[in-house]
Design an enzyme around this catalytic site. Structure first.
Site, mmCIF file in Angstrom:
data_model
loop_
_atom_site.group_PDB
_atom_site.id
_atom_site.type_symbol
_atom_site.label_atom_id
_atom_site.label_comp_id
_atom_site.label_asym_id
_atom_site.label_seq_id
_atom_site.Cartn_x
_atom_site.Cartn_y
_atom_site.Cartn_z
ATOM 1 N N GLU A 98 9.795 11.332 -11.319
ATOM 2 C CA GLU A 98 8.907 10.285 -11.846
ATOM 3 C C GLU A 98 8.703 9.220 -10.767
ATOM 4 O O GLU A 98 9.607 8.955 -9.966
ATOM 5 C CB GLU A 98 9.548 9.720 -13.124
ATOM 6 N N ASP A 102 10.377 1.850 -15.833
ATOM 7 C CA ASP A 102 10.109 0.461 -16.189
ATOM 8 C C ASP A 102 10.917 0.159 -17.458
ATOM 9 O O ASP A 102 12.104 -0.139 -17.383
ATOM 10 C CB ASP A 102 8.587 0.362 -16.377
ATOM 11 N N LYS A 130 12.563 -0.542 -11.941
ATOM 12 C CA LYS A 130 12.452 -1.972 -12.276
ATOM 13 C C LYS A 130 13.516 -2.277 -13.325
ATOM 14 O O LYS A 130 13.228 -2.268 -14.527
ATOM 15 C CB LYS A 130 11.079 -2.252 -12.888
ATOM 16 N N PHE A 151 4.009 -5.821 -10.913
ATOM 17 C CA PHE A 151 3.161 -4.630 -11.056
ATOM 18 C C PHE A 151 2.803 -4.116 -9.673
ATOM 19 O O PHE A 151 2.288 -4.858 -8.841
ATOM 20 C CB PHE A 151 1.899 -4.961 -11.851
ATOM 21 N N ASP A 158 -1.164 3.795 -9.843
ATOM 22 C CA ASP A 158 -2.548 3.312 -9.895
ATOM 23 C C ASP A 158 -2.701 2.000 -10.639
ATOM 24 O O ASP A 158 -1.805 1.561 -11.365
ATOM 25 C CB ASP A 158 -3.418 4.346 -10.618
ATOM 26 N N ARG A 164 -3.962 5.032 -5.748
ATOM 27 C CA ARG A 164 -2.933 6.076 -5.687
ATOM 28 C C ARG A 164 -2.748 6.607 -4.271
ATOM 29 O O ARG A 164 -1.687 7.083 -3.906
ATOM 30 C CB ARG A 164 -3.322 7.266 -6.587
HETATM 31 P P1 5GP Z 1 8.268 3.199 -18.855
HETATM 32 O O1 5GP Z 1 8.077 4.164 -19.972
HETATM 33 O O2 5GP Z 1 9.546 3.358 -18.090
HETATM 34 O O3 5GP Z 1 8.060 1.778 -19.325
HETATM 35 O O4 5GP Z 1 7.050 3.395 -17.894
HETATM 36 C C1 5GP Z 1 6.896 4.383 -16.979
HETATM 37 C C2 5GP Z 1 5.430 4.469 -16.602
HETATM 38 O O5 5GP Z 1 4.806 3.202 -16.633
HETATM 39 C C3 5GP Z 1 5.251 4.936 -15.191
HETATM 40 O O6 5GP Z 1 5.158 6.333 -15.129
HETATM 41 C C4 5GP Z 1 3.951 4.288 -14.790
HETATM 42 O O7 5GP Z 1 2.872 5.102 -15.181
HETATM 43 C C5 5GP Z 1 3.888 3.028 -15.590
HETATM 44 N N1 5GP Z 1 4.289 1.829 -14.807
HETATM 45 C C6 5GP Z 1 5.384 1.064 -14.985
HETATM 46 N N2 5GP Z 1 5.429 0.064 -14.085
HETATM 47 C C7 5GP Z 1 4.333 0.215 -13.308
HETATM 48 C C8 5GP Z 1 3.840 -0.511 -12.180
HETATM 49 O O8 5GP Z 1 4.394 -1.503 -11.684
HETATM 50 N N3 5GP Z 1 2.686 -0.041 -11.632
HETATM 51 C C9 5GP Z 1 2.021 1.045 -12.126
HETATM 52 N N4 5GP Z 1 0.903 1.403 -11.503
HETATM 53 N N5 5GP Z 1 2.455 1.735 -13.195
HETATM 54 C C10 5GP Z 1 3.611 1.322 -13.775
#
Ligand code: 5GP
Length: 179
Positions: A98, A102, A130, A151, A158, A164
């Protein structure tokens, strides 16, 4: 378009160094195991393509697509499989690749979903973490960089499908995504 970028957080060289190191560790850990590398579309594509070139044990690749944030930058908490794996993972050693973790919601959901298919093992490899934003506990077996709660775009990540193709990881000016 590039005027919307903030600072370069991780350079292309730093990424390649790290991915090479991760590939070496993964190669050592998966000696003699039936490895399937599962990329989460679309963000992990660049990372996966580089990582597998540094892995020296035999492997196959497969992809899943899950519902993502779309144009918004905050997690809805709702995860849905949009495209499933093409091959069975029963008895296989699965490595989920992955781009970024986040809240952890996407990986938690996917881990539960893949474990239910009777694999030998499922481990998680993420390039960016993060930690400040985590809502659920997810064990990360291979992690590239820990980054602050900003972010970011580039190296597969993206904003509205743009950026990307950047070889490094950049912040986006907050006024862009808070519009
Ligand atoms: P989670 O489910 O852990 O909150 O999120 C994972 C997904 O959130 C990642 O695969 C990505 O698509 C998106 N995401 C989380 N933080 C960022 C960021 O800082 N930038 C971008 N472009 N996508 C993020």
């Amino acid at each position: 378009m590039f005027s919307d970028l903030g600072e370069c957080l991780i350079s292309a060289e730093q990424i390649q160094d790290k991915v090479r190191q991760m590939g070496a560790v993964i190669s050592r850990d998966y000696q003699g195991k039936d490895l399937v590398v599962v990329g989460i579309l679309k963000g992990s594509v660049l990372f996966l393509a580089d990582l597998i070139r540094y892995i020296t044990v035999p492997l196959s690749i497969d992809f899943v697509a899950v519902s993502s944030y779309g144009a918004s930058t905050t997690s809805s908490g709702v995860v849905r499989i949009l495209k499933d794996l093409e091959e069975s993972i029963e008895g296989k050693h699965v490595l989920i690749v992955e781009d970024i973790i986040d809240t952890g919601l996407t990986l938690k959901y996917l881990l539960e979903n893949l474990w239910a298919r009777n694999p030998a093992d499922v481990k998680v490899c993420v390039l960016l973490d993060k930690p400040e934003r985590r809502k659920v506990d997810v064990k990360i077996h291979y992690q590239g960089f820990s980054i602050p709660d900003k972010f970011v775009v580039g190296y597969g990540l993206d904003y509205n499908e743009h950026y990307r193709n950047l070889p490094g990881v950049w912040t986006l000016k907050p006024e862009i995504y808070s519009k």
